[in-house]
Design an enzyme around this catalytic site. Structure first.
Site, PDB file in Angstrom:
ATOM      1  CB  SER A 101      -0.901   0.007   1.242  1.00 35.65           C
ATOM      2  OG  SER A 101      -1.547   1.264   1.341  1.00 35.65           O
ATOM      3  CB  THR A 134      -7.113  -1.422   0.704  1.00 33.91           C
ATOM      4  OG1 THR A 134      -6.951  -1.808  -0.662  1.00 33.91           O
ATOM      5  CG2 THR A 134      -6.050  -2.083   1.564  1.00 33.91           C
ATOM      6  CE  LYS A 153     -12.033   0.094  -1.746  1.00 37.48           C
ATOM      7  NZ  LYS A 153     -11.181   0.608  -2.854  1.00 37.48           N
ATOM      8  CG  ASP A 167     -12.094   4.081  -4.068  1.00 39.95           C
ATOM      9  OD1 ASP A 167     -11.016   4.547  -3.650  1.00 39.95           O
ATOM     10  OD2 ASP A 167     -12.490   2.933  -3.788  1.00 39.95           O
ATOM     11  N   GLY A 183     -15.743  -4.483 -12.281  1.00 33.41           N
ATOM     12  CA  GLY A 183     -15.456  -4.956 -10.924  1.00 33.41           C
ATOM     13  C   GLY A 183     -15.724  -3.860  -9.904  1.00 33.41           C
ATOM     14  N   GLY A 184     -15.118  -3.997  -8.730  1.00 33.00           N
ATOM     15  CA  GLY A 184     -15.343  -3.040  -7.651  1.00 33.00           C
ATOM     16  C   GLY A 184     -14.950  -1.619  -8.037  1.00 33.00           C
ATOM     17  CE1 TYR A 203      -0.269   2.428  -7.367  1.00 37.68           C
ATOM     18  CE2 TYR A 203      -2.644   2.660  -7.607  1.00 37.68           C
ATOM     19  CZ  TYR A 203      -1.550   2.245  -6.880  1.00 37.68           C
ATOM     20  OH  TYR A 203      -1.726   1.643  -5.666  1.00 37.68           O
ATOM     21  N   GLY A 237      -3.159   6.848 -13.415  1.00 36.50           N
ATOM     22  CA  GLY A 237      -3.997   6.427 -12.301  1.00 36.50           C
ATOM     23  C   GLY A 237      -3.494   6.789 -10.916  1.00 36.50           C
TER      24      GLY A 237
HETATM   25  P1  ATR Z   1     -11.372  -4.182  -8.783  1.00 37.92           P
HETATM   26  O1  ATR Z   1     -12.137  -4.163  -7.503  1.00 37.92           O
HETATM   27  O2  ATR Z   1     -10.000  -3.585  -8.686  1.00 37.92           O
HETATM   28  O3  ATR Z   1     -12.143  -3.646  -9.948  1.00 37.92           O
HETATM   29  P2  ATR Z   1     -12.008  -6.866  -9.565  1.00 37.92           P
HETATM   30  O4  ATR Z   1     -13.353  -6.702  -8.972  1.00 37.92           O
HETATM   31  O5  ATR Z   1     -11.275  -8.157  -9.388  1.00 37.92           O
HETATM   32  O6  ATR Z   1     -11.041  -5.748  -9.030  1.00 37.92           O
HETATM   33  O7  ATR Z   1     -12.090  -6.533 -11.112  1.00 37.92           O
HETATM   34  C1  ATR Z   1     -11.053  -6.686 -11.983  1.00 37.92           C
HETATM   35  C2  ATR Z   1     -11.534  -6.306 -13.372  1.00 37.92           C
HETATM   36  O8  ATR Z   1     -10.525  -6.639 -14.333  1.00 37.92           O
HETATM   37  C3  ATR Z   1     -12.792  -7.053 -13.808  1.00 37.92           C
HETATM   38  O9  ATR Z   1     -13.540  -6.218 -14.658  1.00 37.92           O
HETATM   39  C4  ATR Z   1     -12.192  -8.222 -14.560  1.00 37.92           C
HETATM   40  O10 ATR Z   1     -13.056  -8.829 -15.487  1.00 37.92           O
HETATM   41  P3  ATR Z   1     -13.992 -10.084 -15.012  1.00 37.92           P
HETATM   42  O11 ATR Z   1     -15.147  -9.463 -14.292  1.00 37.92           O
HETATM   43  O12 ATR Z   1     -14.369 -10.742 -16.268  1.00 37.92           O
HETATM   44  O13 ATR Z   1     -13.131 -10.933 -14.108  1.00 37.92           O
HETATM   45  C5  ATR Z   1     -11.066  -7.539 -15.291  1.00 37.92           C
HETATM   46  N1  ATR Z   1     -10.059  -8.482 -15.757  1.00 37.92           N
HETATM   47  C6  ATR Z   1      -9.102  -9.088 -15.015  1.00 37.92           C
HETATM   48  N2  ATR Z   1      -8.327  -9.884 -15.794  1.00 37.92           N
HETATM   49  C7  ATR Z   1      -8.830  -9.792 -17.053  1.00 37.92           C
HETATM   50  C8  ATR Z   1      -8.498 -10.384 -18.326  1.00 37.92           C
HETATM   51  N3  ATR Z   1      -7.460 -11.239 -18.448  1.00 37.92           N
HETATM   52  N4  ATR Z   1      -9.223 -10.046 -19.413  1.00 37.92           N
HETATM   53  C9  ATR Z   1     -10.270  -9.181 -19.302  1.00 37.92           C
HETATM   54  N5  ATR Z   1     -10.644  -8.593 -18.136  1.00 37.92           N
HETATM   55  C10 ATR Z   1      -9.940  -8.886 -17.030  1.00 37.92           C
END
Ligand code: ATR
Length: 275
Positions: free
Chosen positions: A17, A64, A68, A105, A133-134, A222, A243
């Protein structure tokens, strides 16, 4: 009990972090008495930690992964934006023992865009968001708030994009991941919220051939600061915003609440965190 305000970031793992560097730099810069540390807290330890910290002089904490979402279950008061996003990243421990949970965020995301691209006009046209995702939830809520007329979302796992539409309504439209490049034809704001392009992760392979020159393009990744996605957008003539600023700006509201000083995010802040 300490005689100065203490704050921390809690997560697991936590050693990477950047928040301790950020808040430590601000405390020093403004000559404030206070401390900010990183605490590794497992999911089993979350409840106990949240009840213990206020008794030890903590006035708040950043939260984090992986806490969260779960942390909302232990909060007494949750801001509208944290409720909408479904996650909190900033806690304040009130003197009456209550826990106030907020999510900064989205604030950090918008403040970073405004600082990095002062001409950015959210109302100029649609936004394209890669990922659901999140992090995407916070970005989408912030873009709606900023007045973006339409948000097109594409995610490898399509049901997660559909869930964003179900939660945030008609301004969201969904495009299949295999056609994600089509979002770019009209988009004036373009955001990567996936982990693609992060050091150690897979590459961002979506074609940017349709990306407009007048788009403002940002990445929540980032590390590296100049992701291949941002580099490609810059080569097309777009304004790009990295980022790191989102991370720096999301820390501002917490620091101000806990230590009583609104901190600056500027070149010196970036340099201190990158050092
Ligand atoms: P965060 O909270 O940081 O958004 P997360 O919820 O794990 O983390 O989300 C990661 C994002 O990256 C998701 O949109 C994920 O797509 P999926 O929902 O299909 O998992 C995307 N992501 C991660 N690896 C990927 C890959 N190889 N190709 C396409 N999308 C990917």
């Amino acid at each position: 009990m300490s005689d100065f305000p203490r704050a921390a970031v809690i997560g697991n793992p936590i050693s990477h972090s950047l928040s301790p560097k950020l808040h430590g730099y601000w405390l020093k810069r403004y000559g404030l008495d206070g401390s900010y540390t990183a605490l590794e807290v497992s999911e089993d330890q979350l409840e106990e930690t949240l009840s213990r910290l206020p008794k030890e002089g903590y006035v708040g904490a950043n939260v984090t992964l992986p806490h969260k979402v779960n942390v909302l279950g232990f909060a007494d008061q949750i801001t509208d934006r944290a409720t909408l996003i479904g996650a909190a990243n900033t806690l304040t421990f009130k003197s009456d023992g209550r826990i106030y949970a907020d999510n900064t965020d989205g604030y950090g995301f918008i403040a970073n865009l405004r600082q990095g691209a002062p001409h950015w006009d959210p109302k100029a046209g649609p936004a394209a968001v890669f990922g659901a995702g999140g992090a995407a939830r916070a970005v989408v809520v912030a873009l709606i708030d900023a007045g973006v007329p339409e948000i097109i979302v594409s995610n490898r796992t399509r049901p997660k994009s559909e869930a964003l539409r179900a939660d945030f309504g008609a301004r969201i439209s969904v495009v299949d991941w295999v056609q994600a490049d089509m979002m770019l034809e009209e988009a004036r704001t373009v955001v990567n919220t996936t982990s693609l392009g992060m050091k150690g992760a897979a590459d961002f392979k979506v074609s940017l051939d349709l990306l407009r020159k007048d788009a403002v393009v940002t990445d929540i990744v980032y590390n590296p600061l100049m992701t291949p996605f941002l580099a490609a957008a810059e080569r097309r003539g777009c304004t790009i915003v990295d980022g790191l600023g989102m991370l720096l700006h999301q820390g501002v509201p917490g620091f101000e609440r806990w230590f009583g000083q609104r901190p600056e995010v500027d070149e010196a802040t970036r340099a201190a965190v990158l050092a």
